[in-house]
Structure formats: structure tokens, C-alpha cells
Design a protein around this motif. Structure first.
Motif, PDB file in Angstrom:
ATOM      1  N   THR A 118       1.046  -1.046   0.017  1.00  0.00           N
ATOM      2  CA  THR A 118       0.085   0.054   0.150  1.00  0.00           C
ATOM      3  C   THR A 118       0.743   1.232   0.103  1.00  0.00           C
ATOM      4  N   TRP A 119       2.259   1.216   0.461  1.00  0.00           N
ATOM      5  CA  TRP A 119       2.887   2.215   0.372  1.00  0.00           C
ATOM      6  C   TRP A 119       3.738   2.574  -1.074  1.00  0.00           C
ATOM      7  N   CYS A 121       3.455   4.071  -3.615  1.00  0.00           N
ATOM      8  CA  CYS A 121       3.590   5.524  -4.201  1.00  0.00           C
ATOM      9  C   CYS A 121       4.864   5.824  -3.424  1.00  0.00           C
ATOM     10  N   MET A 184       2.465  12.879  -1.171  1.00  0.00           N
ATOM     11  CA  MET A 184       2.175  11.995  -2.355  1.00  0.00           C
ATOM     12  C   MET A 184       0.660  12.461  -2.870  1.00  0.00           C
ATOM     13  N   ARG A 189       0.364  11.913  -7.005  1.00  0.00           N
ATOM     14  CA  ARG A 189       1.371  10.607  -7.091  1.00  0.00           C
ATOM     15  C   ARG A 189       0.374   9.341  -6.380  1.00  0.00           C
ATOM     16  N   CYS A 190      -0.790   9.743  -5.666  1.00  0.00           N
ATOM     17  CA  CYS A 190      -1.725   8.737  -5.263  1.00  0.00           C
ATOM     18  C   CYS A 190      -2.969   9.463  -5.045  1.00  0.00           C
ATOM     19  N   SER A 191      -4.082   8.484  -5.316  1.00  0.00           N
ATOM     20  CA  SER A 191      -5.577   8.742  -4.982  1.00  0.00           C
ATOM     21  C   SER A 191      -6.012   9.011  -3.664  1.00  0.00           C
ATOM     22  N   ALA A 194      -6.115   5.476  -2.071  1.00  0.00           N
ATOM     23  CA  ALA A 194      -4.910   4.994  -1.797  1.00  0.00           C
ATOM     24  C   ALA A 194      -4.183   5.517  -0.785  1.00  0.00           C
ATOM     25  N   TYR A 195      -4.402   6.822  -0.769  1.00  0.00           N
ATOM     26  CA  TYR A 195      -3.722   7.387   0.706  1.00  0.00           C
ATOM     27  C   TYR A 195      -4.398   6.914   1.961  1.00  0.00           C
TER      28      TYR A 195
END
Length: 240
Positions: A118-119, A121, A184, A189-191, A194-195
Motif C-alpha cells: 500500500t506504500w 507510491c 504523495m 502521486r496517489c489517489s 490509496a492514501y
């Protein structure tokens, strides 16, 4: 701050209007009086959509709350603090990374595989600079590229726009999440989802850790995701 919640009466938030000023900026007005931040800065901007974003917030939430992670509070943070040279993240980045960055302290068990997934990004961003995600052992730093990672984070943060730094500050304060994930998000760099997933894994607030059930997780996930999306919307509006 003199107030944390304003325009809470229906007669107030329903009366909000956006008016163009003499300098061509747009201001949020209630009953002929300009809406302000707690420190007295008028809620106005050259981009109409930003002010409309705050107006919609008042309509949806029946008022404006400076303690919530929403467009009005972000505007307040930026204008009352960041624009005045008061950036609590910039002033404390080394301390935050060394002592309050959960992504640098992966669990030693098998769940670490799920955390790292999950990390993605973050470690991909570091890999692009020839670095890897450090692991800070208890009792001290034992990682060869720690200094380079620190330097990259500080350099990158310094290059963010004022709105982006405002987003990082707000998410850092709200979610106790360090700075890597917020950075990020604001850099695109991430949605939002995702965050939130990465944050939950970092804080072990996830059903995989048996710390909560799936129903509780979904509720918290959606609320947190809405806050992150508010940050993304604010940054997008500020950039137009």
C-alpha cells in the motif's frame, strides 16, 4: 482564533453570495459583509471556482468550520499561517521524519508485505531518485540512505506550492500521518483512496491487524477519504 464555526444559522449560509470585487477577485459575502478567516483575511480569490467551493461547503454542511478538513479551513490555514511564513511542517521536518513518520517503521511480522504494497507510491518515488524507503530501528537510525531521504523530502517540500503545503499541513495535523503520504497526495502521486488505505496500514488501523472489524473500517475509510478529496479539490481550484 476568535471563532471556529461561522454562518451556522440557515438565514446566514442560505444568504451567501459571491461578488466580484474592484480588483476583479471574487469574495464570499453574507448580508453585504465579506466572510473572513479567524485572523480577519477576506475570503476572496481571483479564481471563482475556489470561492464557489467554499460556498458549496457552507450549503452542504450548514455553515463553515475552521476545524474541519474542508475548503474553508484550508483557505484559513493558508492565508492566516502559511502565507504569513508560519509553516509548522517546514520548521520541523527533520523531527517529524525521525519521530512521527509511520512509514519508516514497518511492522516486523508478515503484515509488512501488505504494508509495503500500500506504500507503493512512496517507495516508487524514492526509487526514482535512487533511494529506498528507510527503516528506522528502535533506539536510533540504522539506514545507509537516511540522510539522502531526509534531504530529498526537505527539498521537495520546499518546492511545493503554498496550497500544496497547506494540504500537507492539514492532513498531517488531522491524521497524525507523517508527511510522506500527504506529500504523495498533493503531488498527485496517489489517489484519495490509496492514501487512506496506506494510512490505515501504517497505523495498523485495519482488519488485517485484527484492530477493527470491516464495518468500522469502511465507515472510517469513507470519512477520511472525503477529507483527502477536499484537499485535492482545494489544490486543484487554487491552481486554476
Amino acid at each position: 482564533m476568535e471563532h471556529t464555526q461561522i454562518l451556522m444559522k440557515a438565514s446566514e449560509w442560505q444568504a451567501l453570495q459571491i461578488r466580484q470585487q474592484a480588483d476583479s477577485s471574487y469574495a464570499l459575502v453574507c448580508g453585504g459583509t465579506a466572510v473572513t478567516t479567524p485572523n480577519g483575511h477576506i475570503v476572496a480569490h481571483e479564481n471563482y471556482e475556489l470561492i464557489a467551493l467554499i460556498q458549496r461547503e457552507a450549503m452542504l454542511w450548514e455553515g463553515l468550520d475552521v476545524t474541519a478538513v474542508r475548503p474553508y479551513s484550508l483557505f484559513c490555514t493558508q492565508n492566516d499561517f502559511v502565507a504569513q511564513g508560519q509553516d509548522l511542517v517546514a520548521d520541523a521536518l527533520p523531527h517529524i521524519l525521525a519521530g512521527h513518520e509511520p512509514l519508516l517503521r514497518a511492522v516486523p511480522g508478515p503484515e509488512q508485505v501488505d504494508q509495503m504494497a500500500t506504500w507503493r507510491c512512496v517507495w516508487q518515488w524514492l526509487a526514482g531518485a535512487g533511494l529506498r524507503l528507510p527503516h528506522l530501528a528502535h533506539g536510533g537510525v540504522h539506514d545507509a540512505n537516511w540522510q539522502q531521504v531526509q534531504a530529498l523530502v526537505q527539498q521537495t517540500y520546499a518546492g511545493l506550492t503554498m496550497a500544496q503545503r497547506t494540504g500537507v499541513i492539514s492532513l498531517f495535523n488531522r491524521h497524525d500521518c507523517g508527511v510522506l503520504l500527504p506529500m504523495m497526495v498533493v503531488m498527485g502521486r496517489c489517489s484519495s483512496s490509496a492514501y487512506v488505505e496506506a494510512l490505515c496500514m501504517a497505523q495498523m488501523a485495519h482488519p488485517l491487524f485484527d484492530t477493527m472489524d470491516w464495518a468500522e473500517y469502511r465507515t472510517q475509510f469513507r470519512f477520511c477519504e472525503a477529507e483527502v478529496q477536499a484537499v485535492r479539490d482545494y489544490i486543484e481550484a487554487m491552481a486554476q
